[in-house]
Structures are given as structure tokens and as C-alpha cells.
Design an enzyme around this catalytic site. Sequence first.
Site, PDB file in Angstrom:
ATOM      1  CB  SER A 257     -18.958   6.128  59.837  1.00  0.00           C
ATOM      2  OG  SER A 257     -19.824   5.014  59.674  1.00  0.00           O
ATOM      3  CE  LYS A 258     -11.799   5.250  62.518  1.00  0.00           C
ATOM      4  NZ  LYS A 258     -11.063   5.297  63.788  1.00  0.00           N
ATOM      5  NE  ARG A 259     -21.898   3.324  62.996  1.00  0.00           N
ATOM      6  CZ  ARG A 259     -21.627   4.537  63.470  1.00  0.00           C
ATOM      7  NH1 ARG A 259     -20.698   4.688  64.403  1.00  0.00           N
ATOM      8  NH2 ARG A 259     -22.278   5.592  63.018  1.00  0.00           N
TER       9      ARG A 259
END
Length: 486
Positions: A257-259
Site C-alpha cells: 500500500s501507499k503507506r
Amino acid sequence: MTKIRTRFAPSPTGKMHVGNLRTALYEFLIAKHEGGDFILRIEDTDRERYVEGAVDIIYNTLAKAGLVHDEGPDKDKGYGPYVQSERQATGMYLKYAKQLIEQGDAYYCFCDKERLESLKTSVSSEDGKEISVYDKHCLSLSKEEIEANLAAGKPYVIRVNMPNEGTTTFVDEIYGEVTVDNKELDDMILIKSDGYPTYNFANVIDDHLQNITHVVRGNEYISSSPKYQRLYDAFGWESPKYIHLALITDENHKKLSKRSGHSSFEDLLEQGFIPEAIVNYIALLGWSPEDDREIFSLDELIREFDYRRINKSPSVFDIVKLKWMNGEYMKAMDADKYYELAMPYIKKVITKNYDLKKILDMTKTRIEVLPDIYEMVDFFEELPEYDVAMYTHKKMKTNSENSLEVLTDLLPILEATDDYSVDALHDVVFDYIAKKEIKNGQALWPLRTAVSGKQMTPAGAFEIMEVLGKEESIARIKKGIEMLSV
């Protein structure tokens, strides 16, 4: 034999995810391995998710990754337009949807949002989402009712008419035959109320008209593939070969994910990774060569890539492994190219008039990503605060007392030396070591500590002093003597 034609068809919704780049890379390698064509198609029919400037990101990413497309919006080879909104403007998708209506394979649906909401049902699934299975309500409308609704300008969508009985089978090149019960296939929308085609429908039409032979995509689309197959069968078209790719996960086996901070190509470039290493690493996320080799140029990947060796299991994105691979690329890199890449980084920490190329030569084989340069060379700009305990090193047989003696002895010798080249400094210091009859480390460790203020440096004392010059080197040695004298 049919010429291989693959396509990368991204939606312009922002940065390019690692998974999307892998799809593009595999499409590119499949085509080029067989001497085929790699096509770029922009799928911008989802206007709600469209991001301004995202098309430029797609072009820039492919260019930096070395994935040169043979056809696309900027290279029309007779299969254009290559932008779905431009294709939609020709009325192409609506024409094919109406053909399916005439055949009985699709129908107009005039249900409003309120009625569709009433069809939603809770399901037991991992995400716990509600789903809506359409009940074919509008399939029973008479021809007169449909014409009246259209004449009145009533909003509509066009849905495919899926059978309720039997099964649908399609073949995936990796997973083999996949069969589903038709009762599980929803009457998906082909044309939305805004007149744009859905992603699924436009894909089928465009892939057929552009003679696409192989389609690579994430295995989250396996469940949609029977729907595609129904459309191909309804039109009487041959479907392309499908290659579904397993998920890329993070170290915790969760979807990347972007995180994570490294989910996109741009993220990785900003973190100091180089494109060639990123492409090499991503190629191995789901594909394995016949031997245990790990370092491949793009040309070597083209020669070696066989999509039949793509794995079914998810791949873990290991940032540590990528850093190692990036470091290997740095070591093998041409010096001038390294200077070009690394110079902006070193200039952020060193403003003094030193020979920056000479400093970069020290770092080239020691860093994994370009920002590693900062902490490795910052001591050249200014001697950091450090603890005199650093002068004590068991292996070198040094301590504060004998380090003070060595620095005090060397100071006048170095003050009397004008040639601060590595060779000259080596001769002077090793002459002292021989006369003093001490171990090399007993002189070199305190000298390097004094001129760098660091336990780890990219080079030895002589290389550092050559860059610093006589005046700065002497000043730092005096500072060391002062600290040890307290």
C-alpha cells in the site's frame, strides 16, 4: 504465426504503483522476447478517478524504466485512437453495446439509484462489503416501454445479459482452466449513464480491435475473466491469452500500500533507487529464471523471459533486497554516470570547495541508495562533535593515552609536509610507524578518527586528508589533541 501484440493500459489516476509497473514490464518482455509489439493505451473512462498530469507520469515512468512502446497516443500505427475517451467520442463502444442488445446478449436498464440500493445485500467476505446483484428487472421491459423511456430522455445503462444456468470456462496461461457457475456472474454494466463504457467492456472491444494477443493483469481480475469470455463468445471473437499475476505483498504479507512508502516507481526514485535496479528487481517479483542469477539488464531480461515461469504464489517486496541490488548497480556503474546521479546529493551536504568527484569515488562501492551519501560524507563539510571514547579500539590496540601520543608526534611531521597527496601522506606516516615500531592501526586509527570524527568512513585517513587539504587536516588533528588532553 500471429505476431505477438501486448498492451499496457493504465488509468491516469496518479503515481504508477509497483504492481502496475510489473504488469507493464511483463507485457513489454513478452512482446519483445518474441519480436512483437508493445502498445500503450490510456484508459481514462473512469472520469471520477482521473488525475490531471497523471498521463505525463505514465509516459515519464515508462521512459525512465526503458519500456519503449511501439504504438500509443504519440505513435499511431493504424489502431488508434489509443486513448479511450477519444475512442468513446467516435461512438464505437455504444455501437458494439447496441449490437449485443440486438442479439439479446445485452439490454437497457433504467433502474434508479434508490432501486439499485435496495438490491444490496450484506455478504460474509474479508472486507465485509455490501454487494449488489442485479435482478434482471429491466430485461422484461417491452420494446415499446424501452422506446418510450429513451424518447423521454430517461437515464439508462446498458447491461450484459448473463445466463443463469450452466458454466463458463476460460483458460489462464498460469492457472490453467478456470470454470465458474453462470449464476455467480452478475449482469455487469457495459455502458454507464454518462455514456462512457465501463473498464471491463472497453477492454474487450479495444483488445479485439487492436489485435492484442496476450493480456497480463493482476489475479484480482480472475473472477472477472468469465465475464470477458462471455463477451468474446457473444461477439464470436477469439479471446487473447490471459496471464494473471499473483499479488505483491509487503514484508507482513499484506497488500503493498501507499503507506509502505515504496509502493510506486516515483517513491522509489525519490528514495535514491535507480531505474535499472528497480526494473531488475520488479522482474523477479513473480518470475524466476532457469538459474539462480539475479542481476539482469533489460536486454538480458528480454532474452531470458519466459512467461511460463511466472509463479502462482504472491511475491514479497523486500526493500532490503532491493537496496542490495541497487548497491550492486552502483558498484558496476560507469564513473561519469555515477557522478551525474550522485552530484545533486553531495552538493546538499558539502558547500566547501573540495574535489567532489574524489569524495564520490570513495562512496561508489559503499552505498546502497543515493541518500546514503549524506551521512557518509557530511564530516567533510564540518567536523562533527564526537566522543573521545572512539579513540579506544581493542583490535587496533589503541586507547586515549597512546592515541594522544601518536597525534602529538605526527602533528609537527604533518605540519612540515606540503605534499598532501595520498602517496606522500602514506610515506610520511608509515616512516613514522616504522621508526616508532608500532602497529599500523595504532597510528592510522587515531589519525582517521581525528580528521573525520566518525567511526565509519568511506575511505582511509590519507584519502580524507588529501581532500581536506593541509590546513583543515592540521586543524582537526589539533582539535583531537585538545580533546584527548582534557
